[in-house]
Design an enzyme around this catalytic site. Structure first.
Site, PDB file in Angstrom:
ATOM      1  N   CYS A  39      11.215 -18.881 -36.460  1.00 50.40           N
ATOM      2  CA  CYS A  39      11.612 -17.697 -37.205  1.00 50.40           C
ATOM      3  C   CYS A  39      11.395 -16.429 -36.383  1.00 50.40           C
ATOM      4  CB  CYS A  39      10.793 -17.642 -38.497  1.00 50.40           C
ATOM      5  SG  CYS A  39      11.333 -16.375 -39.673  1.00 50.40           S
ATOM      6  N   ASP A  41      10.013 -13.897 -37.507  1.00 44.04           N
ATOM      7  CA  ASP A  41       8.815 -13.267 -38.058  1.00 44.04           C
ATOM      8  C   ASP A  41       7.854 -12.851 -36.937  1.00 44.04           C
ATOM      9  OD1 ASP A  41       6.079 -13.098 -39.313  1.00 44.04           O
ATOM     10  OD2 ASP A  41       7.232 -13.604 -41.104  1.00 44.04           O
ATOM     11  N   ARG A  43       4.826 -12.497 -36.834  1.00 46.11           N
ATOM     12  CA  ARG A  43       3.526 -13.174 -36.801  1.00 46.11           C
ATOM     13  C   ARG A  43       3.570 -14.527 -36.110  1.00 46.11           C
ATOM     14  NH1 ARG A  43       2.939 -13.003 -43.163  1.00 46.11           N
ATOM     15  NH2 ARG A  43       5.128 -13.612 -42.835  1.00 46.11           N
ATOM     16  N   HIS A  98       7.237 -21.684 -41.047  1.00 47.62           N
ATOM     17  CA  HIS A  98       5.889 -21.118 -41.156  1.00 47.62           C
ATOM     18  C   HIS A  98       5.582 -20.669 -42.575  1.00 47.62           C
ATOM     19  CE1 HIS A  98       7.077 -16.810 -41.484  1.00 47.62           C
ATOM     20  NE2 HIS A  98       8.151 -17.234 -40.846  1.00 47.62           N
ATOM     21  N   CYS A 101       7.071 -17.364 -45.279  1.00 50.43           N
ATOM     22  CA  CYS A 101       8.353 -17.016 -44.663  1.00 50.43           C
ATOM     23  C   CYS A 101       9.197 -16.204 -45.642  1.00 50.43           C
ATOM     24  CB  CYS A 101       9.098 -18.291 -44.258  1.00 50.43           C
ATOM     25  SG  CYS A 101      10.725 -17.994 -43.547  1.00 50.43           S
TER      26      CYS A 101
END
Length: 220
Positions: A39, A41, A43, A98, A101
């Protein structure tokens, strides 16, 4: 932006001089062993998560770690998969979802995305996972999202196997596929087991694989 520039200056002044041999080698070649699809993302940092050096991972990142099924009009994800498998010769592909999400939370909770038409269209590639997900009972909102994250990893692995380069490498016994779910809070990873189609701790079962090359070859 200042933090990025400060980081770049530190890299140039302190980090790069200590790794000149590595970057000199990488200047003209790359031989990553794994294509890592995850992703966008902020993080989730593949190289940090897997402790890999520059040149060791070929990475695709997008909202929801999605791999559209192969079509007559392939896009950037398809082109990158094809290049990684057919040109770079990666031996493993990881699709890594993850916890928490945003994309899968929106799908799981049927969030209205009329104001985000591009996002809504992109997440249609998770439609098959949504059908399976909605057929089940979930004990909590957190469990509901967690289930969607896992079903999406399974669905994207299926989509990945529609790509000719992937199928050809599998038929030749050259490519293993992995489905992971990374928990941000604990740092743990659950991996999809090819034998029983369930997720198990990768720490406890480090050899877990979603589709072994030899299994795909035997089934062909």
């Amino acid at each position: 932006m200042k933090a990025l520039i400060d980081g770049l200056l530190k890299f140039q002044k302190e980090v790069f001089p200590q790794r000149t041999d590595l970057f000199k080698h990488l200047a003209t070649t790359q031989h990553p062993g794994t294509l890592f699809i995850t992703c966008s993302d902020s993080r989730v940092v593949p190289e940090l998560l897997t402790q890999q050096e520059p040149g060791e991972l070929f990475v695709i990142r997008n909202a929801g770690n999605i791999v559209p099924s192969y079509s007559p009009h392939p896009g950037g994800v398809s082109a990158t998969v094809e290049y990684a498998v057919a040109v770079l010769g990666v031996t493993d592909i990881v699709i890594c979802g993850h916890s928490d999400c945003g994309a899968m939370t929106a799908v799981a909770k049927c969030t209205c995305m009329n104001h985000l038409p591009a996002v809504a269209g992109w997440l249609e590639h998770a439609a098959s996972a949504k059908v399976i997900h909605e057929s089940r009972v979930h004990i909590s909102e957190a469990a509901k999202v967690g289930s969607m994250v896992r079903e999406n990893v399974i669905a994207q692995l299926a989509n990945l196997q529609t790509h000719p380069s992937v199928r050809l490498a599998q038929d030749r016994g050259l490519l293993n596929l992995h489905g992971w779910v990374y928990d941000i809070e604990t740092g743990s990873i659950d991996a999809l087991d090819a034998d029983n189609r369930s997720f198990k701790s990768l720490l406890d079962h480090p050899s877990t694989c979603a589709v072994h090359a030899r299994q795909a070859n035997a089934a062909a």
